[in-house]
Design a protein around this motif. Sequence first.
Motif, PDB file in Angstrom:
ATOM      1  N   ARG A 151       0.741  -1.161   0.126  1.00  0.00           N
ATOM      2  CA  ARG A 151      -0.018  -0.025   0.065  1.00  0.00           C
ATOM      3  C   ARG A 151       0.705   1.147  -0.107  1.00  0.00           C
ATOM      4  NH1 ARG A 151      -3.446  -3.079   3.599  1.00  0.00           N
ATOM      5  NH2 ARG A 151      -2.276  -2.092   5.447  1.00  0.00           N
ATOM      6  N   LYS A 152       1.998   1.151   0.781  1.00  0.00           N
ATOM      7  CA  LYS A 152       2.739   2.479   1.180  1.00  0.00           C
ATOM      8  C   LYS A 152       4.295   1.892   1.019  1.00  0.00           C
ATOM      9  CE  LYS A 152      -0.708   5.019   3.392  1.00  0.00           C
ATOM     10  NZ  LYS A 152      -0.878   5.704   4.707  1.00  0.00           N
ATOM     11  N   VAL A 153       5.280   2.525   0.583  1.00  0.00           N
ATOM     12  CA  VAL A 153       6.685   2.388   0.801  1.00  0.00           C
ATOM     13  C   VAL A 153       7.250   3.665   1.055  1.00  0.00           C
ATOM     14  CG1 VAL A 153       6.927   0.170  -0.562  1.00  0.00           C
ATOM     15  CG2 VAL A 153       7.376   2.396  -1.570  1.00  0.00           C
ATOM     16  N   HIS A 154       8.437   3.536   1.972  1.00  0.00           N
ATOM     17  CA  HIS A 154       9.128   4.657   2.149  1.00  0.00           C
ATOM     18  C   HIS A 154      10.537   4.274   2.007  1.00  0.00           C
ATOM     19  CE1 HIS A 154      11.216   7.377   5.316  1.00  0.00           C
ATOM     20  NE2 HIS A 154      11.084   8.339   4.322  1.00  0.00           N
ATOM     21  N   VAL A 155      11.086   5.185   0.774  1.00  0.00           N
ATOM     22  CA  VAL A 155      12.572   4.914   0.310  1.00  0.00           C
ATOM     23  C   VAL A 155      13.468   6.251   0.526  1.00  0.00           C
ATOM     24  CG1 VAL A 155      11.755   3.177  -1.333  1.00  0.00           C
ATOM     25  CG2 VAL A 155      12.025   5.709  -1.940  1.00  0.00           C
ATOM     26  N   LEU A 156      14.655   6.075   0.858  1.00  0.00           N
ATOM     27  CA  LEU A 156      15.626   7.065   1.008  1.00  0.00           C
ATOM     28  C   LEU A 156      16.496   6.900  -0.126  1.00  0.00           C
ATOM     29  CD1 LEU A 156      15.670   8.025   4.756  1.00  0.00           C
ATOM     30  CD2 LEU A 156      14.495   9.292   2.928  1.00  0.00           C
TER      31      LEU A 156
ATOM     32  N   VAL B 234      14.698   0.778   0.827  1.00  0.00           N
ATOM     33  CA  VAL B 234      13.255   0.651   1.512  1.00  0.00           C
ATOM     34  C   VAL B 234      13.536   0.888   3.056  1.00  0.00           C
ATOM     35  CG1 VAL B 234      11.263  -0.428   1.630  1.00  0.00           C
ATOM     36  CG2 VAL B 234      12.561  -0.722  -0.721  1.00  0.00           C
ATOM     37  N   MET B 235      12.846   1.911   3.475  1.00  0.00           N
ATOM     38  CA  MET B 235      13.068   2.067   4.937  1.00  0.00           C
ATOM     39  C   MET B 235      11.914   1.491   5.801  1.00  0.00           C
ATOM     40  SD  MET B 235      15.996   3.371   4.733  1.00  0.00           S
ATOM     41  CE  MET B 235      16.369   3.809   6.535  1.00  0.00           C
ATOM     42  N   ALA B 236      10.464   1.787   4.948  1.00  0.00           N
ATOM     43  CA  ALA B 236       9.627   1.116   5.755  1.00  0.00           C
ATOM     44  C   ALA B 236       8.571   0.799   4.490  1.00  0.00           C
ATOM     45  CB  ALA B 236       8.835   2.349   6.420  1.00  0.00           C
ATOM     46  N   VAL B 237       7.543  -0.231   5.190  1.00  0.00           N
ATOM     47  CA  VAL B 237       6.530  -0.681   4.238  1.00  0.00           C
ATOM     48  C   VAL B 237       5.243  -0.822   5.059  1.00  0.00           C
ATOM     49  CG1 VAL B 237       7.927  -1.833   2.551  1.00  0.00           C
ATOM     50  CG2 VAL B 237       7.118  -2.859   4.957  1.00  0.00           C
ATOM     51  N   ASP B 238       4.061  -0.592   4.167  1.00  0.00           N
ATOM     52  CA  ASP B 238       2.620  -0.853   4.877  1.00  0.00           C
ATOM     53  C   ASP B 238       1.986  -1.687   3.934  1.00  0.00           C
ATOM     54  OD1 ASP B 238       0.500  -0.365   6.425  1.00  0.00           O
ATOM     55  OD2 ASP B 238      -0.240   1.142   4.957  1.00  0.00           O
ATOM     56  N   PRO B 239       1.368  -2.922   4.330  1.00  0.00           N
ATOM     57  CA  PRO B 239       1.610  -3.334   5.680  1.00  0.00           C
ATOM     58  C   PRO B 239       2.802  -3.740   6.163  1.00  0.00           C
ATOM     59  CG  PRO B 239       0.384  -5.064   4.343  1.00  0.00           C
ATOM     60  CD  PRO B 239       0.746  -4.071   3.412  1.00  0.00           C
ATOM     61  N   ALA B 240       3.283  -3.868   7.580  1.00  0.00           N
ATOM     62  CA  ALA B 240       4.246  -4.080   8.038  1.00  0.00           C
ATOM     63  C   ALA B 240       4.711  -5.446   7.733  1.00  0.00           C
ATOM     64  CB  ALA B 240       4.388  -3.827   9.420  1.00  0.00           C
TER      65      ALA B 240
ATOM     66  N   GLU C  46       7.770  -8.648   6.521  1.00  0.00           N
ATOM     67  CA  GLU C  46       9.200  -8.986   6.008  1.00  0.00           C
ATOM     68  C   GLU C  46       9.185  -9.601   4.738  1.00  0.00           C
ATOM     69  OE1 GLU C  46      12.209  -8.321   7.654  1.00  0.00           O
ATOM     70  OE2 GLU C  46      10.859  -7.299   9.167  1.00  0.00           O
ATOM     71  N   GLU C  47       8.310  -9.995   4.082  1.00  0.00           N
ATOM     72  CA  GLU C  47       8.248 -10.556   2.746  1.00  0.00           C
ATOM     73  C   GLU C  47       8.280  -9.368   1.841  1.00  0.00           C
ATOM     74  OE1 GLU C  47       4.044 -12.149   2.534  1.00  0.00           O
ATOM     75  OE2 GLU C  47       3.167 -10.300   2.660  1.00  0.00           O
ATOM     76  N   LEU C  48       8.509 -10.312   0.485  1.00  0.00           N
ATOM     77  CA  LEU C  48       8.795  -9.223  -0.744  1.00  0.00           C
ATOM     78  C   LEU C  48       7.423  -8.920  -1.251  1.00  0.00           C
ATOM     79  CD1 LEU C  48      11.692 -10.896  -2.349  1.00  0.00           C
ATOM     80  CD2 LEU C  48      11.754  -8.822  -0.937  1.00  0.00           C
ATOM     81  N   ARG C  49       7.160  -7.929  -1.878  1.00  0.00           N
ATOM     82  CA  ARG C  49       6.032  -7.717  -2.491  1.00  0.00           C
ATOM     83  C   ARG C  49       6.338  -6.696  -3.617  1.00  0.00           C
ATOM     84  NH1 ARG C  49       0.429  -6.684   1.648  1.00  0.00           N
ATOM     85  NH2 ARG C  49       1.020  -8.502   2.812  1.00  0.00           N
ATOM     86  N   VAL C  50       5.290  -6.437  -4.483  1.00  0.00           N
ATOM     87  CA  VAL C  50       5.257  -5.312  -5.578  1.00  0.00           C
ATOM     88  C   VAL C  50       4.907  -4.043  -5.314  1.00  0.00           C
ATOM     89  CG1 VAL C  50       4.517  -5.300  -7.901  1.00  0.00           C
ATOM     90  CG2 VAL C  50       4.775  -7.556  -7.203  1.00  0.00           C
ATOM     91  N   VAL C  51       5.926  -3.187  -5.916  1.00  0.00           N
ATOM     92  CA  VAL C  51       5.571  -1.720  -5.986  1.00  0.00           C
ATOM     93  C   VAL C  51       4.999  -1.588  -7.181  1.00  0.00           C
ATOM     94  CG1 VAL C  51       6.527   0.524  -5.806  1.00  0.00           C
ATOM     95  CG2 VAL C  51       7.325  -1.109  -4.185  1.00  0.00           C
ATOM     96  N   ASP C  52       3.533  -1.166  -7.160  1.00  0.00           N
ATOM     97  CA  ASP C  52       3.093  -0.921  -8.331  1.00  0.00           C
ATOM     98  C   ASP C  52       2.529   0.425  -8.694  1.00  0.00           C
ATOM     99  OD1 ASP C  52       0.775  -1.113  -7.191  1.00  0.00           O
ATOM    100  OD2 ASP C  52       0.070  -3.226  -7.718  1.00  0.00           O
ATOM    101  N   ARG C  53       1.610   0.736  -9.412  1.00  0.00           N
ATOM    102  CA  ARG C  53       1.228   1.944  -9.843  1.00  0.00           C
ATOM    103  C   ARG C  53       0.007   2.500  -8.878  1.00  0.00           C
ATOM    104  NH1 ARG C  53      -2.993   0.807 -14.779  1.00  0.00           N
ATOM    105  NH2 ARG C  53      -4.262  -1.077 -13.672  1.00  0.00           N
ATOM    106  N   PHE C  54      -0.533   1.393  -7.918  1.00  0.00           N
ATOM    107  CA  PHE C  54      -1.399   1.716  -6.995  1.00  0.00           C
ATOM    108  C   PHE C  54      -0.607   1.933  -5.523  1.00  0.00           C
ATOM    109  CE2 PHE C  54      -3.463  -1.080  -9.671  1.00  0.00           C
ATOM    110  CZ  PHE C  54      -4.460   0.007 -10.331  1.00  0.00           C
ATOM    111  N   THR C  55       0.783   1.840  -5.493  1.00  0.00           N
ATOM    112  CA  THR C  55       1.425   1.921  -4.183  1.00  0.00           C
ATOM    113  C   THR C  55       1.932   3.416  -4.039  1.00  0.00           C
ATOM    114  OG1 THR C  55       2.405  -0.356  -4.541  1.00  0.00           O
ATOM    115  CG2 THR C  55       3.672   1.182  -3.205  1.00  0.00           C
ATOM    116  N   GLU C  56       1.685   3.787  -2.869  1.00  0.00           N
ATOM    117  CA  GLU C  56       2.092   5.191  -2.385  1.00  0.00           C
ATOM    118  C   GLU C  56       3.528   5.184  -2.235  1.00  0.00           C
ATOM    119  OE1 GLU C  56      -0.420   7.936  -0.134  1.00  0.00           O
ATOM    120  OE2 GLU C  56      -1.678   6.089   0.034  1.00  0.00           O
ATOM    121  N   VAL C  57       4.415   6.000  -2.739  1.00  0.00           N
ATOM    122  CA  VAL C  57       5.885   6.070  -2.633  1.00  0.00           C
ATOM    123  C   VAL C  57       6.220   7.362  -1.805  1.00  0.00           C
ATOM    124  CG1 VAL C  57       8.061   5.974  -3.596  1.00  0.00           C
ATOM    125  CG2 VAL C  57       6.274   4.685  -4.606  1.00  0.00           C
TER     126      VAL C  57
END
Length: 140
Positions: A20-25, A67-73, A75-86
């Motif tokens: 749903r959301k990813v925080h990257v630096l 990648v610093m944070a992800v939602d939902p929290a 440890e698995e791998l998921r896709v960052v797609d056009r619906f993901t808030e970055v």
Amino acid sequence: LRGRVGPHTVVTLSMVESWRKVHVLPFRDSLDSGSVFDDYLKPHFSVKSHLLGLGSYFCARGCRFQVMAVDPASEELRVVDRFTEVFSEGEPLTRVVARRIVLGAFSDCIDEQWRSKADLSSASFFQSFSGQLCEGQEIV
């Protein structure tokens, strides 16, 4: 079912969930001037989906990110797609660079039949970076 992959073939990954959301630096040493989101992240993620997880590293237009944070929290791998808030708010990261490396002998741990090959391959690898190295030598 048979078919041929062509320029108009669309492949979807239905079993891989998206974030749903990813925080990257970005890393400071790879960042040029400009907007982190508009110049690097938006073009990178708008082209195709990317499989990432918490702590993952990736490169976007020559700049390294983590990648610093992800939602939902998770440890698995998921896709960052056009619906993901970055999100990219925050100070750029400083990369830790090794200042000192101590080389130790590892040939004592290798079977006799492979020892000469291992010594040659490791020596040629390190010599390509730093010239002559000897066992136990410190690089400062």
